[in-house]
Design a protein around this motif. Structure first.
Motif, PDB file in Angstrom:
ATOM      1  N   UNK A  35       0.831  -1.197   0.000  1.00 12.30           N
ATOM      2  CA  UNK A  35       0.000   0.000   0.000  1.00 12.30           C
ATOM      3  C   UNK A  35       0.865   1.247   0.000  1.00 12.30           C
ATOM      4  N   UNK A  36       0.452   2.262  -0.760  1.00 11.97           N
ATOM      5  CA  UNK A  36       1.206   3.514  -0.804  1.00 11.97           C
ATOM      6  C   UNK A  36       0.496   4.643  -0.090  1.00 11.97           C
ATOM      7  N   UNK A  37      -0.543   4.327   0.660  1.00 13.55           N
ATOM      8  CA  UNK A  37      -1.346   5.374   1.301  1.00 13.55           C
ATOM      9  C   UNK A  37      -0.540   6.188   2.304  1.00 13.55           C
ATOM     10  N   UNK A  38      -0.661   7.494   2.223  1.00 14.30           N
ATOM     11  CA  UNK A  38       0.137   8.357   3.096  1.00 14.30           C
ATOM     12  C   UNK A  38      -0.378   8.335   4.525  1.00 14.30           C
ATOM     13  N   UNK A  39      -1.673   8.042   4.701  1.00  8.56           N
ATOM     14  CA  UNK A  39      -2.267   8.091   6.041  1.00  8.56           C
ATOM     15  C   UNK A  39      -2.443   6.707   6.669  1.00  8.56           C
ATOM     16  N   UNK A  40      -1.779   5.711   6.084  1.00  6.28           N
ATOM     17  CA  UNK A  40      -1.901   4.338   6.599  1.00  6.28           C
ATOM     18  C   UNK A  40      -1.338   4.255   8.014  1.00  6.28           C
ATOM     19  N   UNK A  41      -2.122   3.620   8.915  1.00  7.26           N
ATOM     20  CA  UNK A  41      -1.610   3.425  10.279  1.00  7.26           C
ATOM     21  C   UNK A  41      -2.206   2.146  10.860  1.00  7.26           C
ATOM     22  N   UNK A  42      -1.546   1.649  11.872  1.00  4.52           N
ATOM     23  CA  UNK A  42      -1.998   0.404  12.486  1.00  4.52           C
ATOM     24  C   UNK A  42      -3.309   0.666  13.231  1.00  4.52           C
ATOM     25  N   UNK A  43      -4.241  -0.277  13.110  1.00  2.00           N
ATOM     26  CA  UNK A  43      -5.524  -0.159  13.789  1.00  2.00           C
ATOM     27  C   UNK A  43      -6.584   0.520  12.954  1.00  2.00           C
ATOM     28  N   UNK A  44      -6.176   1.060  11.815  1.00  6.51           N
ATOM     29  CA  UNK A  44      -7.103   1.778  10.949  1.00  6.51           C
ATOM     30  C   UNK A  44      -8.010   0.786  10.240  1.00  6.51           C
ATOM     31  N   UNK A  45      -9.293   1.194  10.083  1.00  9.36           N
ATOM     32  CA  UNK A  45     -10.180   0.389   9.247  1.00  9.36           C
ATOM     33  C   UNK A  45     -10.144   0.951   7.830  1.00  9.36           C
ATOM     34  N   UNK A  46     -10.005   0.042   6.882  1.00  6.60           N
ATOM     35  CA  UNK A  46      -9.800   0.468   5.495  1.00  6.60           C
ATOM     36  C   UNK A  46     -10.716  -0.328   4.559  1.00  6.60           C
ATOM     37  N   UNK A  47     -10.830   0.193   3.329  1.00  7.71           N
ATOM     38  CA  UNK A  47     -11.585  -0.526   2.299  1.00  7.71           C
ATOM     39  C   UNK A  47     -10.612  -1.386   1.525  1.00  7.71           C
ATOM     40  N   UNK A  48     -10.828  -2.706   1.556  1.00  7.61           N
ATOM     41  CA  UNK A  48      -9.929  -3.613   0.863  1.00  7.61           C
ATOM     42  C   UNK A  48     -10.627  -4.213  -0.352  1.00  7.61           C
ATOM     43  N   UNK A  49     -10.026  -3.958  -1.510  1.00  3.69           N
ATOM     44  CA  UNK A  49     -10.538  -4.598  -2.722  1.00  3.69           C
ATOM     45  C   UNK A  49      -9.796  -5.914  -2.874  1.00  3.69           C
ATOM     46  N   UNK A  50     -10.555  -7.005  -2.838  1.00  3.16           N
ATOM     47  CA  UNK A  50      -9.944  -8.327  -2.965  1.00  3.16           C
ATOM     48  C   UNK A  50      -9.843  -8.685  -4.448  1.00  3.16           C
ATOM     49  N   UNK A  51      -8.991  -9.659  -4.792  1.00  2.55           N
ATOM     50  CA  UNK A  51      -8.910 -10.064  -6.201  1.00  2.55           C
ATOM     51  C   UNK A  51     -10.307 -10.353  -6.745  1.00  2.55           C
ATOM     52  N   UNK A  52     -10.599  -9.823  -7.926  1.00  3.00           N
ATOM     53  CA  UNK A  52     -11.929  -9.990  -8.513  1.00  3.00           C
ATOM     54  C   UNK A  52     -12.764  -8.733  -8.439  1.00  3.00           C
ATOM     55  N   UNK A  53     -12.420  -7.842  -7.514  1.00  6.72           N
ATOM     56  CA  UNK A  53     -13.169  -6.582  -7.396  1.00  6.72           C
ATOM     57  C   UNK A  53     -12.719  -5.628  -8.500  1.00  6.72           C
ATOM     58  N   UNK A  54     -13.599  -4.644  -8.814  1.00  5.19           N
ATOM     59  CA  UNK A  54     -13.257  -3.676  -9.860  1.00  5.19           C
ATOM     60  C   UNK A  54     -12.902  -2.343  -9.213  1.00  5.19           C
ATOM     61  N   UNK A  55     -11.767  -1.796  -9.614  1.00  7.44           N
ATOM     62  CA  UNK A  55     -11.344  -0.493  -9.062  1.00  7.44           C
ATOM     63  C   UNK A  55     -10.906   0.414 -10.205  1.00  7.44           C
ATOM     64  N   UNK A  56     -10.948   1.690  -9.928  1.00  2.69           N
ATOM     65  CA  UNK A  56     -10.427   2.676 -10.887  1.00  2.69           C
ATOM     66  C   UNK A  56      -9.107   3.180 -10.352  1.00  2.69           C
ATOM     67  N   UNK A  57      -8.020   2.944 -11.081  1.00  2.00           N
ATOM     68  CA  UNK A  57      -6.715   3.403 -10.626  1.00  2.00           C
ATOM     69  C   UNK A  57      -6.724   4.914 -10.482  1.00  2.00           C
TER      70      UNK A  57
END
Lengths: 354, 804
Positions: free
Chosen positions: B80-102
């Motif tokens: 992950x390259x997120x600048x605000x990533x921290x331990x304990x944070x809840x995040x949106x995880x796209x699993x293989x098969x999901x569609x995302x817009x880069x």
């Protein structure tokens, strides 16, 4: 003369005739057997010497023999002629794959084609065509149609006005934004029943892929005793089935127009998804709204409009509709025109396709 | 006008178990029609809530980290390259098969398990814009979506966690029904259409407030026509912050961006009740005598206002404003003022719920080019009676989501007392309009379901209109529609008209228009449709200088006047097509216009056309003339093609190759080549001949078809050829031929100049046909007639007869 002699003559002639190699040889044989001085004549002459009974017998036989030979000659003639003409294909050969010589080809405009077709469909159910001014008083274009003075359509960003003094009674002069100005004008003609189709140029201040500032509408007006929504549905179905095809379904949907009450939008089923709103793969159809396409507006004539046309709404009722000619035409499957304005660009490469 | 509404919001106010698709279909048949619908969580399949349990640095990339993320029972490894990533944070995880817009751009891409710089990544931690949630959760570049506010377990599908499992309908509401342009109104319609319980209860006004704590708002209605009712209420101690997710979610669903709880309340209540609201920061309003003061008045000359969109607007007389003691605080019904708007620091709010004149609002919004969600509703016409419930609801919500406390009753000023419209209704009229009978009791019930109250009055009924319909129900005829649509248009049988035929003849102009179109098509001409509007420049180019009908508000200078003639348009069409088509023939049938004093303009059907190409010997002129001659012959039209002078103001004709089409001594059309100088102005390289005539004037001379008996006796045919001077007109020769009694027909078949013919002369050759209707003509008689003709030609024209 006896039977064998005649039979022998016939057999010989019938076997010789087909051997003639050309028309001249055939001619010679024909003269030999059947000519004025031919062999058959000799047989007939000999009949004079026979008894009455024999004459009858031999007469029939001779006629039969003569017919058989004549038939053989005729058949051989056809064969020989055909043989001679058989070479015609060689002697008079042309390149039949070359294009034909065409008469001067004229073309009617797509809008003319559509207007004619629409007219014909309504004429079949007893409508007649009329024409009223394209440049008309506000009274006919708006005021008499139950459109109040401050109605948005009467603002100058929707409608074109003519630079001319206002008439105290009839208002400004406008370029008709719809064919509905024909409604009260038709009512004023005093004739009853009214079953009119008014097709004319209309003008609105819009220009984009689906709007041209000049376009055409066709207006239907049916007024008589006891005219109802049921008749509107009947006429609408007749039009849709004639113009779009028997398999199309129709729907009336609540809408709002000042000159009709109730007002409806007339929808037809989408031909792309078959009216289901979904394509074969299950995804939503992009051409329509949940299986339906809007054709245009209609409704029962507002009583105020009847009154403006001096018709008593207690006695008479009627329906009216007004649809865009171009839109209706462009909705028909097959003809996929994605910009209405091409119709008025007058590019001959386009016009000559129709 | 279309509105987007979540099904869940409508269902808050109507009880129904229909699937979204069924609901849409049923509603469309009898009420507002559902154009489209979509699932709200669409595109979030395979996106789940994850919880970051550990973070390591990526061995080969400075900006990337490796996040151990729980998405269920086990941890996954995600680069992950997120600048605000921290331990304990809840995040949106796209699993293989999901569609995302880069980076939130382009088409969605289906995610796969992949190596990022050598490290396996089993999914992707998303930024809001990568899964279509940017509007809900705006963020900086490289910031991932922080879902720590959610209390769901890791692994929960995101759509479920955000309660996005809803259907959004896009519904068309007609302009007369702003009452249905909201969740409550739509539910009310649905309840009537589906015969289902309507659940909405208007919010209650705030309870009594201790008198020493009441804040006073003085309201002045200075323009009662433009503002017939104004209500306001004060809420204090509000805390301005983002609204709760349930509110944000609905605003986002319908395309509005959440701003802050107070502003969101005004939008939310508008979408719920249809009544636009405004919120002032009370402390930023100029008080009068120490009290809050709001006046609904016309703008004063020279007044300006800085609106909430950050732009300054010049106000003019006739525009309604809401002013505090000193200056305009809002453009009434259109947009609030920036200086009195709600900010992060606001603590006391005045909510406004008012009714404004629809026409004034429309014109103001249009004039300022400032359409808003509010003006859109006001300009359709809202009832004065819908303000109270909306204002009470706003106060209620402010208490609930901003911690505010009501500090006033609902102040109310109105121009006049309310009277609900009442109409008398005869069910027989409705049955006549529908064309199908239904029991009166049923019809009555339908009206009642829609909120009308119906009471018997003799044989008919008195129907009282509910307040929310007090604008669109204008007459008893309007009740026909209410009954007919609930009865169901689909239940009305289709019948063809079965009454008397209307045996009126078609208008002759229409018959002729069609015949002539067919004639010109058959003659090889292509039909054009050019614009009725033309530019002055085009007329000038065509040297067409006559009074014209001027459009007061044209779309552009190219469409400034109504054309007085088809000819300039036709020349333009030739110019536009000449490169692709060095020769061609076109025609058009259309009206032209001429101004008249005190009357409608003259509007007449003209038919014009052109042929173009080379014309060294007037070939084009003869083509154009020939088609007109053929047309006249086809319908036996008694008109003449004659030479004439150019008309004043219409000097585009070629002086030597032009004729007039005359009817009763009057020119009703022209046929001829165009002057080369005019062609040059159009940039036309070839020669052009045109024809143009007034259709009705010409065809009024069509003679009935007659039958000429076929000749009983054979004609005697002869040819004649002779030389005459170049300028001897065919018309003169014809005059002489017509006088020879036995000469029945003649046909010019050759015109020759050149070798063997003296200069300045031409040789003409005719086929002649002599006959006598009563007997067989002898050869000698024909020869005598021929020689007498030759003598006449010699005598009258000095013809040198070569062969006769």
């Amino acid at each position: 003369m006896n039977v064998q002699e005649i039979q022998k003559w016939q057999d010989e002639a019938v076997s010789q005739v087909p051997k003639a190699q050309d028309l001249a040889a055939l001619e010679a044989l024909e003269i030999k057997y059947l000519g004025r001085k031919g062999e058959i004549v000799r047989f007939f002459e000999e009949m004079k010497n026979l008894s009455i009974d024999d004459r009858k017998t031999f007469g029939e036989m001779l006629n039969g023999a003569k017919a058989a030979v004549a038939d053989a000659v005729a058949r051989r003639r056809v064969e020989l002629e055909r043989g001679a003409l058989g070479k015609l294909g060689e002697t008079e050969w042309v390149d039949t794959t070359q294009p034909g010589v065409r008469p001067a080809e004229g073309h009617l405009h797509l809008v003319t084609h559509a207007m004619r077709e629409i007219t014909r469909i309504f004429e079949r159910i007893g409508f007649y065509r009329v024409r009223y001014p394209e440049v008309d008083w506000d009274w006919y274009a708006f005021e008499s149609l139950n459109m109040p003075k401050d109605h948005p359509a009467r603002d100058e960003w929707e409608t074109f006005f003519i630079d001319a003094p206002e008439d105290p009674k009839r208002g400004k002069i406008v370029l008709t934004p719809h064919t509905s100005n024909g409604q009260v004008r038709e009512m004023e003609s005093g004739r009853m029943p009214i079953r009119m189709i008014n097709i004319a140029k209309c003008y609105r201040r819009q220009s984009d892929v689906s709007h041209a500032p000049m376009f055409h509408q066709f207006e239907g007006l049916y007024i008589d005793r006891n005219v109802s929504l049921a008749h509107l549905k009947g006429v609408f179905d007749h039009f849709v089935h004639s113009f779009f095809g028997q398999n199309r379904k129709t729907r009336l949907r609540t809408h709002h127009f000042r000159f009709t009450e109730p007002s409806v939008e007339l929808d037809i089923s989408c031909d792309i998804c078959g009216g289901t709103g979904r394509r074969a793969g299950g995804e939503k159809c992009r051409m329509c709204k949940m299986g339906w396409l809007e054709l245009g507006g209609a409704g029962m004539v507002n009583h105020n409009v009847l009154r403006a046309g001096k018709i008593d709404p207690k006695k008479y009722s009627g329906f009216a509709f007004g649809w865009g000619v171009e839109r209706t035409m462009m909705m028909r499957s097959g003809l996929r025109i994605d910009d209405i304005r091409i119709l008025y660009k007058n590019d001959l490469r386009f016009l000559r396709q129709f | 006008m279309n509105i987007e509404l979540p099904y869940s919001w409508i269902k808050e106010f109507v009880r129904t178990k229909l699937s979204p698709e069924e609901f849409a279909a049923r509603l469309s048949l009898s009420g507002p029609s559902v154009d489209r619908w979509r699932k709200m969580g669409e595109g979030l399949d395979g996106v789940v809530v994850g919880e970051v349990s550990a973070i390591e640095n990526h061995p080969d990339a400075d900006r990337l980290r490796i996040a151990k993320t729980r998405v269920g029972k086990s941890d996954t490894t995600i680069v992950c390259g997120g600048s605000n990533l921290r331990v304990g944070m809840k995040v949106a995880v796209a699993l293989p098969g999901a569609a995302v817009r880069w980076h939130g751009e382009g088409e969605p891409v289906v995610l796969q398990k992949t190596k990022v710089r050598g490290v396996v990544s089993e999914g992707m931690i998303c930024a809001a814009n990568e899964i279509g949630l940017f509007d809900a959760f705006p963020h900086e570049e490289r910031e991932i979506l922080d879902l720590s506010f959610l209390s769901v377990a890791p692994g929960t599908p995101l759509a479920e966690a955000l309660e996005l499992d809803d259907t959004i309908f896009e519904i068309e509401v007609t302009s007369n029904r702003p009452d249905a342009f909201c969740a409550v109104g739509m539910a009310r319609e649905a309840a009537a259409v589906l015969d289902a319980p309507f659940l909405w209860k208007p919010a209650s006004p705030p309870g009594p407030i201790p008198s020493d704590e009441v804040e006073t708002v003085e309201i002045q209605l200075e323009a009662p026509k433009l503002c017939p009712r104004y209500q306001a209420a004060v809420v204090k101690n509000v805390q301005v912050k983002p609204s709760p997710w349930w509110m944000q979610k609905r605003l986002i669903a319908v395309g509005l961006r959440p701003i802050s709880n107070i502003v969101d309340i005004t939008n939310y209540v508008m979408l719920e009740t249809g009544q636009p609201l405004h919120a002032f920061d009370a402390d930023r309003l100029e008080k009068k005598n120490g009290k809050y003061f709001l006046a609904a008045r016309e703008a004063k000359k020279g007044e300006k206002i800085l609106a909430l969109d950050g732009k300054e607007y010049d106000l003019t007389a006739g525009m309604l404003v809401i002013a505090d003691a000193k200056r305009p605080a809002a453009i009434a019904g259109v947009m609030g003022g920036e200086k009195t708007g709600v900010t992060r620091d606001t603590t006391t709010v005045i909510f406004e719920a008012a009714t404004f004149d629809p026409v004034s609002i429309r014109r103001t919004a249009r004039k300022l080019n400032l359409p808003s969600d509010s003006s859109l509703r006001f300009e359709k016409g809202l009832s004065t009676e819908s303000t109270t419930a909306a204002l009470a609801r706003a106060v209620e919500l402010a208490q609930k989501i901003s911690g505010g406390a009501p500090a006033s009753p609902l102040y109310d000023r109105r121009a006049k007392p309310y009277r609900a419209p009442v109409f008398s209704w005869d069910p027989k009229d409705t049955i006549r309009a529908m064309g199908v009978a239904t029991p009166v009791a049923n019809m009555k019930k339908m009206l009642q379901k829609l909120g009308f109250s119906v009471r018997a009055a003799g044989k008919t009924f008195k129907v009282t209109v509910p307040y929310w319909r007090d604008h669109d129900i204008e007459a008893s005829q309007d009740l026909d529609e209410e009954v007919a649509r609930l009865y169901g248009y689909h239940n009305i049988p289709a019948k063809l008209p079965d009454s008397d035929l209307a045996e009126w003849p078609d208008q002759t102009e229409l018959l002729w228009e069609d015949r002539l179109r067919e004639f010109f098509r058959g003659a090889g001409f292509t039909e054009t449709y050019s614009n009725s509007f033309v530019s002055r420049d085009l007329l000038k180019k065509a040297m067409w200088d006559v009074p014209v009908l001027v459009v007061q508000n044209p779309l552009s200078e190219d469409l400034a006047v109504m054309r007085p003639s088809l000819v300039p348009s036709i020349l333009q069409v030739v110019a536009d097509n000449e490169i692709e088509n060095p020769t061609g023939s076109i025609f058009e049938a259309a009206n032209t216009y001429m101004p008249r004093k005190g009357e409608l303009p003259y509007e007449g059907l003209m038919l014009g056309g052109a042929v173009w190409g080379e014309s060294p010997n007037g070939e084009l002129f003869f083509q154009a003339k020939g088609v007109i001659e053929a047309m006249m012959k086809q319908w036996n039209i008694d008109a003449q093609i004659k030479p004439s002078e150019l008309k004043k103001g219409q000097t585009l004709g070629h002086p030597g190759r032009r004729m007039s089409i005359m009817v009763d001594g009057e020119e009703i059309g022209i046929v001829g080549e165009i002057h080369p100088t005019v062609l040059e102005r159009f940039g036309i390289k070839h020669r052009v001949a045109v024809f143009n005539f007034a259709v009705m004037n010409l065809v009024s001379k069509a003679q009935p078809m007659t039958y000429e008996p076929l000749p009983q006796f054979p004609p005697v045919r002869r040819d004649i050829s002779f030389i005459v001077s170049e300028r001897t007109a065919y018309d003169e020769i014809v005059g002489i031929m017509r006088r020879e009694e036995l000469l029945r027909r003649f046909e010019l078949f050759d015109v020759y100049r050149g070798e063997g013919i003296p200069a300045g002369q031409k040789s003409l050759a005719f086929h002649l046909s002599f006959a006598d209707p009563s007997r067989t003509l002898t050869s000698e008689e024909a020869d005598r007639a021929l020689s007498s003709l030759a003598t006449e030609l010699k005598k009258k024209l000095g013809a040198d007869v070569r062969e006769a």
